[in-house]
Design a protein around this motif. Structure first.
Motif, PDB file in Angstrom:
ATOM      1  N   LEU A  45       0.537  -1.740   0.167  1.00 57.69           N
ATOM      2  CA  LEU A  45      -0.284   0.016   0.231  1.00 57.69           C
ATOM      3  C   LEU A  45       0.718   1.270  -0.347  1.00 57.69           C
ATOM      4  O   LEU A  45       0.717   2.152  -0.791  1.00 57.69           O
ATOM      5  N   LEU A  46       1.610   0.929   1.002  1.00 56.18           N
ATOM      6  CA  LEU A  46       2.315   2.735   0.969  1.00 56.18           C
ATOM      7  C   LEU A  46       3.747   2.734  -0.447  1.00 56.18           C
ATOM      8  O   LEU A  46       3.372   3.617  -0.515  1.00 56.18           O
ATOM      9  N   LYS A  49       1.098   4.065  -2.924  1.00 58.49           N
ATOM     10  CA  LYS A  49       0.627   5.196  -1.828  1.00 58.49           C
ATOM     11  C   LYS A  49      -0.362   5.830  -4.111  1.00 58.49           C
ATOM     12  O   LYS A  49      -1.563   6.388  -3.371  1.00 58.49           O
ATOM     13  N   GLN A  53      -4.678   6.855  -4.143  1.00 51.50           N
ATOM     14  CA  GLN A  53      -5.401   7.848  -4.005  1.00 51.50           C
ATOM     15  C   GLN A  53      -5.765   8.616  -5.940  1.00 51.50           C
ATOM     16  O   GLN A  53      -6.847   8.619  -5.722  1.00 51.50           O
TER      17      GLN A  53
END
Length: 239
Positions: A45-46, A49, A53
């Motif tokens: 996810l990081l 991101k 987004q």
């Protein structure tokens, strides 16, 4: 009689022991597996991101009105900043508390000063109540050296914990999340009723709600004031 007892144990007790051992091993393996899966998922996810987004923003713009999209984006940004500030403030507060214990225990010459200071610093990451875990472990270590030293340590812990809980913690953590000291104490008290997760996340959650309600209140007051001014101007014009 001994052989009957041994046979009975092999038939019943050994099975229960094996079942208990298997259940415990299964729980440990399941917990470790879930931890590493969550850790890997967090790294993914990081790493993605920005892409995630952008995709979420495109979907919201396609599915929702622009006003609602702007509101959701604002709340998400506020939540992100608040939770990040809370984690920073919590780490700073834990460092301050651990240093206080290390210095105080060193001055009054109690054993395990560095060990207990580091332990309390780590356990203090759990708001307000986490340091008590360090107190229990520290008292257990000291009672093996001297019961009187353990008693002195508990008294020192109570004094420092009162100073930290009522003065330092609300200022440091409350300042980091923009929440008044009174609301920080209230959030910790209510969050403690929800377990560890409540204690960890109820303070930033309360800060987000507090900020949104405050902004809504100020906006409504400005609108009412502007409306009253318009009514006064209309009355003066009619006169």
């Amino acid at each position: 009689k001994l052989m009957d007892t041994a046979i009975n144990f092999l038939q019943n007790g050994a099975g229960n022991v094996l079942n208990g051992t298997f259940t415990a091993a299964k729980a440990v393996v399941s917990g470790i597996t879930a931890f590493f899966i969550g850790l890997i998922f967090a790294f993914y996810l990081l790493a993605k991101k920005e892409t995630l987004q952008r995709q979420v923003n495109m979907f919201m713009q396609a599915a929702l009105p622009e006003k609602i999209v702007n509101k959701i984006t604002y709340v998400a940004k506020l939540s992100n900043e608040t939770f990040s500030s809370f984690i920073t403030g919590q780490c700073l507060e834990a460092l301050i508390l651990g240093t206080m214990f290390f210095v105080t225990l060193s001055i009054i010459r109690l054993p395990y000063a560095l060990l207990i200071g580091v332990l309390i610093a780590f356990t203090a990451l759990i708001p307000i109540f986490g340091a008590f875990i360090g107190c229990i472990v520290g008292a257990f270590l000291m009672i093996m050296v001297s019961p009187m030293k353990a008693l002195i340590f508990v008294i020192v812990f109570i004094v420092l914990q009162q100073i930290e809980g009522n003065l330092i913690y609300p200022k440091v953590v409350g300042g980091s999340v923009g929440l008044p000291s009174l609301w920080v104490l209230a959030a910790v008290t209510i969050g403690s009723l929800m377990g560890v997760a409540g204690m960890l996340f109820f303070i930033p959650f309360t800060s987000v709600i507090y900020t949104l309600v405050r902004e809504w209140t100020y906006k409504r007051l400005e609108q009412k004031k502007a409306k009253e001014n318009n009514n006064d101007e209309s009355n003066e014009s009619s006169v």
